[in-house]
Write an enzyme that holds these catalytic residues in place. Structure first.
Site, PDB file in Angstrom:
ATOM      1  N   LYS A  47       0.857  -1.196   0.000  1.00 45.86           N
ATOM      2  CA  LYS A  47       0.000   0.000   0.000  1.00 45.86           C
ATOM      3  C   LYS A  47       0.889   1.241   0.000  1.00 45.86           C
ATOM      4  O   LYS A  47       1.932   1.261   0.675  1.00 45.86           O
ATOM      5  CB  LYS A  47      -0.893  -0.035   1.250  1.00 45.86           C
ATOM      6  CG  LYS A  47      -1.978   1.036   1.288  1.00 45.86           C
ATOM      7  CD  LYS A  47      -2.828   0.881   2.554  1.00 45.86           C
ATOM      8  CE  LYS A  47      -3.951   1.886   2.640  1.00 45.86           C
ATOM      9  NZ  LYS A  47      -4.775   1.715   3.859  1.00 45.86           N
ATOM     10  N   SER A 122      -9.628   1.680   3.180  1.00 45.29           N
ATOM     11  CA  SER A 122      -8.786   2.481   2.302  1.00 45.29           C
ATOM     12  C   SER A 122      -7.776   1.658   1.493  1.00 45.29           C
ATOM     13  O   SER A 122      -7.210   2.162   0.543  1.00 45.29           O
ATOM     14  CB  SER A 122      -8.037   3.523   3.122  1.00 45.29           C
ATOM     15  OG  SER A 122      -7.180   2.887   4.046  1.00 45.29           O
ATOM     16  N   SER A 146      -9.742  -0.810   7.254  1.00 45.80           N
ATOM     17  CA  SER A 146      -9.193  -0.537   5.929  1.00 45.80           C
ATOM     18  C   SER A 146      -8.533  -1.717   5.229  1.00 45.80           C
ATOM     19  O   SER A 146      -8.259  -1.641   4.037  1.00 45.80           O
ATOM     20  CB  SER A 146      -8.185   0.619   6.006  1.00 45.80           C
ATOM     21  OG  SER A 146      -8.866   1.843   6.051  1.00 45.80           O
TER      22      SER A 146
END
Lengths: 445, 476
Positions: A47, A122, A146
C-alpha cells in the site's frame, strides 16, 4: 510467476487503477537474485502509505507528490529478507482516510469483481491487486477496517493483527493508536506465513510488544469442537443487509454442525464505537498530518509569506476528506473542547475494551459480518461522509480495542458481489483466527 | 505605591546525552548544518520516536538533586504548532504528569537563605534552528532538532531580579555538578524565560503576569527583569492595567519588545503522545540513581571547610565551578598543603582563567604540575615570588618544572657562605641604619632583609637570610 507474466497482468489490470507506481527496473533487479527464504519469489504489493526504500511514497496525496522514501519500513525490510519480491505501490484513499478508495489523487480504484462498484478502502488497491490475481499477496493498513472491508468487497482475506504485533515503523501515520499493518491474501496459509515474517518487537517502534511470534503457518489445523464462538447481538441488528446476514448465518450454522459451540454474547458499548472512532482518529490525524507543511519535502505553494505558504500548500495539497478530518481533529483537541470530546472518547474507548475482555472470558473468538452490505456503486457515497463512515460500523471496535481480526469470504450476494465474515480473537491470539479460518476454508470445500 | 515583585523562571537545559532523545543521531554542538540528522529527527513520513533512556536518567538525577518527587509512570504529550524548525508540526514534550515534581532549591541573597520551590521538571525535544539571511530566503539547520531538553519550572517565589539571577546561577551550578548539561547560555544549552508580575505589598493574590523571553546571559536576565519590573511599575502607577503578553528581550537596545499579545497566544492542543508508551520508573531505578548522585555544592562546601580548614570565602570560590573544586582537590592530592593549593587556585589559576575567559578544560597547567611547583616552594627551593614567574612560563611550556626553574635562574639560594657575604656588603653599605638598629630601632630588620633580597635578585631564601641577619646584627 515470471516477471513478464507479472508485468502483463499489471498491464491488463490497468483499468482497475490498483497501482500508483510499479518500478519495472527495480522488480527485474529483485527477480535477478535467487529469492530464498520462506516467501521466496512471492509477489507482494505494498500500500502506498508504507515506505519502500527509493520508491515513491505518496499516500495517494498531492501533498507528497514526487516524494521518494529514504528508508524501508520494518515490515518491508522483513519481507525482502524472506525473499518476497516487492511488486509495487498500491492505490488507496488519501492518507488511508476513506472506505471506498475513491478519495485518491490518482483516481478511484475499481472493484475486482465488478468495476462499476467500489473497491472498498482504504486499502482498495492492495485488495484489488490480490483479487485480480496480479500479485500473490499485499500489505495494507487497517485503522478502522481498511484491510478487512476492501478484502470483504473483493472476495479475499484481510488480516488485521493485534495492535503492537507488527511494527508501524515506515507506515505513514493516520491514527497512531489504532493503525496496524495488515495482510491481504487468497488463502489463510499465505496470511499466516506473511504474519510470521513481519510480526515481532521492533526497536524502532516503542508500541510493539515483546510477545513471541508463534509459527502460525505450522499450526493451522483444529477441530470445530475445539471452539466456543460468540455472536454479539449488537452486530446483527437493523442496517445489516439480508444477503450478508444469510451468508454469515449459514457459515455459523456449518461451524455449529461441525461441532463448534455457538453462544450469543453482548458488547454493550458498540453503539458508541463510530463516534469515538471518528473523534480519536481525527484528533491524532490532525497532529500526524501537521508535518506536511511544504517546508522540507513534497508539494509546496511558493510564497514570500510563511503563513500564506502553509495555508496554500495545505489547502492545495490535501483532498476534501483529509481536510475534513484535520478540521474535526483540530476542533476536538482545542482548549475548552478537549474534555468533552477527546478525553471522553478515550474513557468510552476503555469501556469498549472491557466489553471485549468480558466477552473473551467465556468465548475463544467472536464472529460478525465484516460490513453491513456488499460493495456499493462508485460515486454513490462520495458526497455523504456519514453514510461512508457507517461502512466501518463492524470493524472500528476491533481497532479501538487493539484486537486481531480477519475478514474472509463467505459467498456472494444476488449481484455476485462478495460477502465477508469477520473473526475477532483476544489480543495476540491470531493463531485462533488462522485455525478457525482454516476450518471454514475446509468446510467450504 | 510600593509593589512586591513576583518572578518565576522556566529554565531549559540541553542534556549532554550521547545521542538525541528520539533517534540515534549524535548530540553535538557546532557541526556543519544538517549533518546530524536522520529520517526520524527530520520527521519523514512513517518514522517513529523511541525514547532515549539516558535522557530519563539525567532528568531523574536532576529531579533528585532538586529534592523532587519522581513519578512512577509519566506520559509524553504532543505540543502542536507550526514552525519551519519543527519538522513534525508538534514537539514531543510532557504536559500532565511530568517526570519530576514538587522540589526546591536553596539560594542565598544578601547573605540570607531563601527557598525557591520547583513546580516540575519535564523532558522534551529541542527544535531546529532557523538561519536567516541566506541569499533569497531562510534556511533551517536540523542538527539541534531532537536534542533532549529538561524544562525546570519554578514556583513564583523570587522577589527581585537579583534573586532570579541567584536562582539561575545556583541551578546552573547544580546542573554542572550533576554533569547533565553544558549549561552554556551563549550556545543555547541553557535558556531561561521569566514570568513577572507585581502586586501591592501585602497582597496575597497574584497580579497579571507577563512572559519575558530571549535572555541569553545572567546579566541579561537581571537587566531584562529590572526593565520589566520598572515598566510594570510605571503602568500601575499611572493607573493602567498589565496585559498578559509575551515580550522579547533585545540585549543590544536593552529593551523588551512585544512578541505576542494575549489574543495571539497559541492553543497547543496538547494530547498524550500515542507513539510512545508511558515512562515507567521503578523505585529501584530511582534508588540506583540516588546512590550515584555526586557530591553537590552544599555538601562539598561543608567538607572543604572541615577537611581542609579553609575559610568560608575561599571555599565559596573553590566550589563555585565543579571543575575548580575538582582541580583544587587534584592539586592537594599531589601532597601539598591544602592552604597553599587553595591560595594558588583562587589566586593565580583563576586570574589566568578570567583573563583568558576560558574554562579549566583546556588550561595548560595540569593539577599535578601545579602541585610540583608548590612542592618546590614548600621545600624552600624557590620563593613564592619566583614561583609566580615560573608559573607564567608553565602556561606556554610543558618542559619539566625543575628545568623551567633552572632555566629562569630562579632556584633559591640557601648557601650560607654566599648569603653571609651579601649581608656583610649590605651592612657595610648602610652604616647609619646599622647604628640606629643597634640603638634599638628593631623595625629596621625588614629594611635589611629587603636589601639582601634585592642584592640576591630575589633568590635568597628569606628564612635563612633572617637567621643570618639576626646573628650578624646582634654580634660585634
Amino acid at each position: 510467476m515470471t516477471i513478464s507474466e507479472f508485468l502483463e497482468r499489471v498491464q491488463n489490470a490497468e483499468p482497475l487503477n490498483a497501482f500508483i507506481s510499479v518500478d519495472e527496473t527495480d522488480i527485474r533487479e529483485q527477480a535477478k537474485e535467487q529469492r530464498k527464504g520462506m516467501l521466496g519469489g512471492m509477489y507482494v504489493a505494498i500500500k502506498d502509505n508504507i515506505s519502500v526504500l527509493n520508491q515513491p511514497l505518496s499516500c495517494a496525496s498531492h501533498i507528497l507528490e514526487n516524494f521518494v522514501s529514504p528508508y524501508d519500513a520494518t515490515a518491508v525490510k522483513k519481507l525482502k529478507y524472506a525473499g518476497a519480491i516487492i511488486a509495487g505501490k498500491t492505490n488507496m484513499d488519501e492518507f488511508a482516510m476513506g472506505s471506498s478508495s475513491e478519495y485518491s489523487h490518482y483516481g478511484p480504484v475499481k472493484n475486482a469483481i465488478n468495476p462499476e462498484y467500489v473497491a472498498g478502502g482504504s486499502s482498495g488497491g492492495s485488495a484489488v491487486a490480490v483479487a485480480a490475481g496480479i500479485v500473490d499477496a499485499a500489505l495494507g493498513s487497517d485503522t478502522g477496517g481498511s484491510v478487512r472491508q476492501p478484502a470483504s468487497y473483493n472476495g479475499i482475506l484481510g488480516m488485521k493483527p493485534t495492535y503492537g504485533r507488527v511494527s508501524r515503523y515506515g507506515l505513514v501515520a493516520f491514527a497512531s493508536s489504532l493503525d496496524q499493518i495488515g495482510i491481504m491474501s487468497k488463502t489463510v496459509t499465505d496470511s499466516a506465513r506473511i504474519l510470521e515474517i513481519i510480526a515481532g518487537e521492533d526497536a524502532r517502534d516503542a508500541t510493539t510488544v515483546p510477545e513471541p511470534v508463534p509459527p502460525f503457518s505450522q499450526n493451522l489445523e483444529s477441530q470445530a469442537g475445539d471452539w466456543k464462538i460468540g455472536l454479539p447481538e449488537e452486530y446483527f441488528t437493523e442496517g445489516l443487509s439480508t444477503s450478508v446476514r444469510q451468508a454469515v448465518d449459514t457459515q455459523v450454522a456449518t461451524l455449529k454442525d461441525a461441532g463448534a459451540t455457538i453462544v450469543p454474547i453482548s458488547l454493550p458499548h458498540t453503539e458508541f464505537a463510530i463516534a469515538i472512532y471518528y473523534i480519536i482518529t481525527s484528533a491524532e490525524a490532525s497532529s500526524n498530518l501537521a508535518r506536511y507543511d511544504g517546508v522540507r519535502y513534497g508539494f509546496r505553494h511558493e510564497s514570500d509569506d510563511l503563513l500564506e505558504m502553509y495555508n496554500r500548500t495545505r489547502a492545495g495539497g490535501f483532498g476534501t476528506e483529509v481536510k475534513r478530518r484535520i478540521m474535526l481533529g483540530t476542533y476536538v483537541l482545542s482548549s475548552g473542547y478537549y474534555d468533552a470530546y477527546y478525553d471522553k472518547a478515550q474513557r468510552v474507548r476503555r469501556l469498549l475494551q472491557s466489553d471485549f475482555s468480558n466477552a473473551f472470558q467465556s468465548v475463544d473468538a467472536i464472529i460478525t459480518p465484516t460490513t453491513p452490505t456488499t460493495a456499493f456503486k462508485r460515486g454513490e457515497k462520495m458526497d455523504d461522509p456519514l453514510a461512508m463512515y457507517l461502512n466501518d460500523i463492524y470493524t472500528v471496535s476491533v481497532n479501538l480495542a487493539g484486537l486481531p481480526a480477519m475478514s474472509l469470504p463467505v459467498g456472494t450476494d444476488e449481484d455476485g458481489l462478495p460477502i465477508g465474515l469477520q473473526i475477532i480473537a483476544p489480543a495476540f491470539k491470531e493463531e485462533t483466527i488462522f485455525k478457525i479460518g482454516t476450518l471454514i476454508e475446509r468446510l467450504k470445500s | 505605591m510600593k509593589y512586591e515583585v513576583v518572578i518565576g523562571l522556566e529554565v531549559h537545559a540541553q542534556l549532554s546525552t550521547n545521542s538525541k532523545i528520539f533517534c540515534t543521531c549524535a548530540n553535538r554542538y557546532g557541526e556543519a548544518p544538517n549533518t546530524l540528522t536522520c529520517p526520524v529527527c527530520l520527521g519523514m513520513p512513517g518514522t517513529l520516536p523511541v525514547l532515549n533512556e539516558q535522557a530519563i536518567h539525567f532528568a531523574i538525577k536532576t529531579g533528585l538533586a532538586l529534592e523532587c518527587s519522581i513519578r512512577r509512570y509519566s506520559r509524553t504529550a504532543r505540543k502542536n504548532y507550526f514552525y519551519p524548525d519543527l519538522p513534525k508540526g508538534y514537539q514531543i514534550s510532557q504536559y500532565e504528569d511530568p517526570i519530576c515534581y514538587n522540589g526546591k532549591l536553596l539560594i542565598e541573597t544578601d547573605g540570607k537563605p531563601r527557598e525557591i520551590g520547583i513546580t516540575r521538571i519535564h523532558i522534551e525535544e529541542d527544535a531546529g534552528k532557523s538561519i536567516h539571511g541566506m541569499g533569497s530566503g531562510t534556511g533551517v539547520d536540523f542538527n539541534r532538532c531532537g536534542v533532549p531538553l529538561i524544562e525546570i519550572v519554578s514556583e513564583p517565589d523570587m522577589r527581585s531580579p537579583a534573586e532570579a539571577r541567584a536562582y539561575l546561577a545556583k541551578l546552573k551550578q547544580i546542573l554542572k555538578y550533576l554533569n547533565v548539561s553544558d549549561c552554556n547560555m551563549e550556545e543555547g544549552s541553557l535558556r531561561c524565560d521569566a514570568n513577572v508580575s507585581l502586586r501591592p505589598m501585602g497582597a496575597t493574590t497574584l497580579g497579571t503576569k507577563t512572559e519575558v523571553k530571549n535572555m541569553n546571559s545572567f546579566r541579561a536576565v537581571e537587566k531584562a527583569l529590572e526593565y520589566e519590573v520598572a515598566r510594570q511599575t510605571t503602568v500601575l502607577d499611572e493607573g493602567g492595567r498589565i496585559e498578559a503578553v509575551t515580550l522579547f528581550w533585545n540585549d543590544a537596545t536593552e529593551e523588551a519588545v512585544l512578541m505576542r499579545s494575549k489574543e495571539e497566544a497559541h492553543d497547543y492542543r496538547y494530547f498524550p503522545e500515542p507513539d510512545l508508551v508511558p515512562i515507567s520508573v521503578p523505585e529501584a531505578m530511582v534508588e540506583t540513581i540516588r546512590g550515584q548522585l555526586p557530591e553537590l555544592p552544599a555538601a562539598r562546601a561543608e567538607r572543604f571547610l572541615k577537611a581542609y580548614g579553609l575559610n568560608e570565602e575561599t571555599v565559596r570560590i573553590l566550589i563555585a565551578e565543579v571543575e575548580w573544586a575538582r582541580y583544587f582537590e587534584d592539586v592537594v592530592k599531589t601532597g601539598v598543603k591544602a592552604k597553599s593549593a587553595a591560595t594558588w587556585v583562587t589566586g593565580e589559576v583563576l586570574r589566568v582563567l578570567k583573563e583568558r575567559e576560558a574554562g579549566l578544560d583546556d588550561f595548560p597547567v595540569s593539577a599535578s604540575r601545579l602541585g610540583e611547583l608548590i612542592r618546590y616552594i614548600e621545600a624552600g627551593k624557590i620563593s613564592n615570588q619566583a614561583a609566580k614567574k615560573v608559573f607564567e612560563t608553565m602556561l606556554t611550556s610543558d618542559q619539566a618544572v625543575a628545568e623551567l626553574i633552572e632555566a629562569a635562574g630562579l632556584s633559591q639560594v640557601s648557601d650560607t657562605d654566599f648569603l653571609e657575604t651579601i649581608i656583610r656588603e649590605v651592612l657595610a653599605a648602610h652604616p647609619e641604619e646599622l647604628a640606629r638598629y643597634r640603638e634599638g630601632k628593631k623595625q629596621l630588620m625588614g629594611f635589611f632583609v629587603g636589601q639582601v633580597m634585592k642584592k640576591s635578585k630575589g633568590r635568597a631564601n628569606p628564612k635563612i637570610v633572617n637567621q643570618l641577619l639576626q646573628s650578624a646584627l646582634e654580634s660585634d
